[in-house]
Design a protein around this motif. Sequence first.
Motif, mmCIF file in Angstrom:
data_model
loop_
_atom_site.group_PDB
_atom_site.id
_atom_site.type_symbol
_atom_site.label_atom_id
_atom_site.label_comp_id
_atom_site.label_asym_id
_atom_site.label_seq_id
_atom_site.Cartn_x
_atom_site.Cartn_y
_atom_site.Cartn_z
ATOM 1 N N UNK A 7 0.825 -1.216 0.000
ATOM 2 C CA UNK A 7 0.000 0.000 0.000
ATOM 3 C C UNK A 7 0.859 1.266 0.000
ATOM 4 N N UNK A 8 0.461 2.216 -0.845
ATOM 5 C CA UNK A 8 1.111 3.546 -0.844
ATOM 6 C C UNK A 8 0.051 4.600 -0.552
ATOM 7 N N UNK A 9 -0.814 4.296 0.424
ATOM 8 C CA UNK A 9 -1.994 5.142 0.664
ATOM 9 C C UNK A 9 -1.624 6.610 0.880
ATOM 10 N N UNK A 10 -0.609 6.875 1.729
ATOM 11 C CA UNK A 10 -0.246 8.266 2.014
ATOM 12 C C UNK A 10 0.256 8.976 0.770
ATOM 13 N N UNK A 11 1.117 8.298 0.027
ATOM 14 C CA UNK A 11 1.676 8.895 -1.181
ATOM 15 C C UNK A 11 0.576 9.146 -2.214
ATOM 16 N N UNK A 12 -0.262 8.149 -2.425
ATOM 17 C CA UNK A 12 -1.302 8.285 -3.460
ATOM 18 C C UNK A 12 -2.243 9.439 -3.091
ATOM 19 N N UNK A 13 -2.567 9.574 -1.807
ATOM 20 C CA UNK A 13 -3.458 10.676 -1.397
ATOM 21 C C UNK A 13 -2.817 12.024 -1.721
ATOM 22 N N UNK A 14 -1.531 12.164 -1.467
ATOM 23 C CA UNK A 14 -0.856 13.440 -1.765
ATOM 24 C C UNK A 14 -0.747 13.684 -3.265
ATOM 25 N N UNK A 15 -0.392 12.630 -3.996
ATOM 26 C CA UNK A 15 -0.307 12.785 -5.453
ATOM 27 C C UNK A 15 -1.673 13.167 -6.025
ATOM 28 N N UNK A 16 -2.694 12.520 -5.505
ATOM 29 C CA UNK A 16 -4.055 12.750 -5.994
ATOM 30 C C UNK A 16 -4.426 14.223 -5.865
ATOM 31 N N UNK A 17 -3.998 14.821 -4.746
ATOM 32 C CA UNK A 17 -4.309 16.226 -4.506
ATOM 33 C C UNK A 17 -3.625 17.168 -5.488
ATOM 34 N N UNK A 18 -2.535 16.717 -6.103
ATOM 35 C CA UNK A 18 -1.770 17.588 -7.017
ATOM 36 C C UNK A 18 -1.979 17.235 -8.477
ATOM 37 N N UNK A 19 -2.772 16.193 -8.725
ATOM 38 C CA UNK A 19 -2.842 15.640 -10.077
ATOM 39 C C UNK A 19 -4.216 15.801 -10.690
ATOM 40 N N UNK A 20 -4.225 15.759 -12.020
ATOM 41 C CA UNK A 20 -5.460 15.502 -12.757
ATOM 42 C C UNK A 20 -5.459 13.997 -13.031
ATOM 43 N N UNK A 21 -6.576 13.340 -12.813
ATOM 44 C CA UNK A 21 -6.624 11.895 -13.009
ATOM 45 C C UNK A 21 -7.732 11.470 -13.956
ATOM 46 N N UNK A 22 -7.455 10.411 -14.709
ATOM 47 C CA UNK A 22 -8.495 9.772 -15.523
ATOM 48 C C UNK A 22 -8.579 8.313 -15.142
ATOM 49 N N UNK A 23 -9.796 7.781 -15.140
ATOM 50 C CA UNK A 23 -10.006 6.391 -14.762
ATOM 51 C C UNK A 23 -10.973 5.716 -15.704
ATOM 52 N N UNK A 24 -10.895 4.397 -15.691
ATOM 53 C CA UNK A 24 -11.758 3.585 -16.558
ATOM 54 C C UNK A 24 -12.435 2.549 -15.677
ATOM 55 N N UNK A 25 -13.728 2.383 -15.849
ATOM 56 C CA UNK A 25 -14.446 1.421 -15.025
ATOM 57 C C UNK A 25 -14.939 0.236 -15.835
ATOM 58 N N UNK A 26 -14.959 -0.916 -15.172
ATOM 59 C CA UNK A 26 -15.529 -2.125 -15.768
ATOM 60 C C UNK A 26 -16.426 -2.735 -14.703
ATOM 61 N N UNK A 27 -17.633 -3.020 -15.072
ATOM 62 C CA UNK A 27 -18.585 -3.634 -14.134
ATOM 63 C C UNK A 27 -18.618 -2.880 -12.809
ATOM 64 N N UNK A 28 -18.587 -1.578 -12.891
ATOM 65 C CA UNK A 28 -18.735 -0.764 -11.693
ATOM 66 C C UNK A 28 -17.477 -0.641 -10.843
ATOM 67 N N UNK A 29 -16.354 -1.249 -11.287
ATOM 68 C CA UNK A 29 -15.115 -1.159 -10.496
ATOM 69 C C UNK A 29 -14.021 -0.484 -11.318
ATOM 70 N N UNK A 30 -13.126 0.255 -10.632
ATOM 71 C CA UNK A 30 -12.040 0.935 -11.329
ATOM 72 C C UNK A 30 -11.076 -0.111 -11.905
ATOM 73 N N UNK A 31 -10.839 -0.062 -13.209
ATOM 74 C CA UNK A 31 -9.963 -1.039 -13.874
ATOM 75 C C UNK A 31 -8.629 -0.420 -14.272
ATOM 76 N N UNK A 32 -8.576 0.903 -14.391
ATOM 77 C CA UNK A 32 -7.339 1.563 -14.807
ATOM 78 C C UNK A 32 -7.395 3.023 -14.384
#
Length: 306
Positions: A184-209
């Motif tokens: 897990x990189x929970x702390x890092x991902x939370x900080x990156x998330x705050x500084x980033x623009x993100x795109x995601x792809x869902x399959x069957x209601x779950x994040x796939x990418x």
Amino acid sequence: MSGSGIEDGAGDGALPASLTVDAFDVRMADIADIGLERLQALSISVGWPHRAEDWQFAREVGHGFVALDEIDRVLASAMWFPYGDDFATIGMVMTSPRLQSLGVGEWLMKRVLSASAGRTYRLSATRAALALYRPLGFVGQRTVFQCQGEARRSDRSASAQPRRLVEADLAAVTALDERAFGTSRAGLIARLFGQSVGYGLERDGALAAFALCRPFGRGHVVGPVVAGTDEDAIAVVQPHVDEHDGRFLRLDTHLDEGLFPVFVARSGLRIHDTVLTMSLGAPLTDPSTRAPDRPVTYALATQALG
Ligand SMILES: CC(C)(COP(=O)(O)OP(=O)(O)OC[C@H]1O[C@@H](n2cnc3c(N)ncnc32)[C@H](O)[C@@H]1OP(=O)(O)O)[C@@H](O)C(=O)NCCC(=O)NCCS
């Protein structure tokens, strides 16, 4: 340690508290106490593109040491980035060109390993650093391709349509990153998330990418990118390429086969350099090996952060 002599002193365990390098004494200090502009001057001296903000971010998520000369010039640095109690990446390891090959890098690395003891490690080694890491026990794993250049919007129409990520997606992004990265990189991902623009792809209601993109160095960096297939990775990276059309964009990837690296090159991001992912202790998942139901890290957050 040619050209250097060891002074006895109250160091960390068996490590000396100061080194005599060339003709003067070098002491160690906590990187948290050093002005960002001085750290940036060091990274510029080795040709690295880090801005003061990039150093600041590294210090928010990591720890480390610098070597200072008698008039407090910053001569070298080394940092580690803990992910839980068992694992860390190591990065921001550099020595001012005029003082390389005098033992300062080894001195700082041993201090980092002792301060972060009890973990297994991963790092991205430049060619110059192989002679530093191999004697410390690091073993080469995979090549990282540092791809960068002026982004070029493609006319390729993605088969899947990604959507812009929002705050509520953070938990799913963190969980998908963990499955790919191996811890897990929970702390890092939370900080990156705050500084980033993100795109995601869902399959069957779950994040796939997903693919995050943020300001870094000479422009923007795309990473981390996690997906199960090349098509999905392309789908989530493409909007970032399009948004940075004509501007500097960087992406660090282990992938050298399949559709993804072809897409990266066609997007204007050419291989600028390579580094080697190395591990010490039992390695985490091989960064780009596929397994049924295991997503792959298509792009690193940065070379230092993995
Ligand atoms: C790699 C680097 C950090 C090593 O720091 P250093 O203070 O010179 O390290 P040391 O003096 O402890 O030397 C460790 C070993 O690396 C070798 N080495 C140091 N600089 C080197 C260079 N530029 N090219 C090739 N080997 C080098 C030394 O000869 C020594 O090997 P030896 O024990 O077989 O003689 C330094 O060269 C550097 O900052 N390079 C540019 C930035 C970089 O690549 N950082 C590494 C990121 S992973």
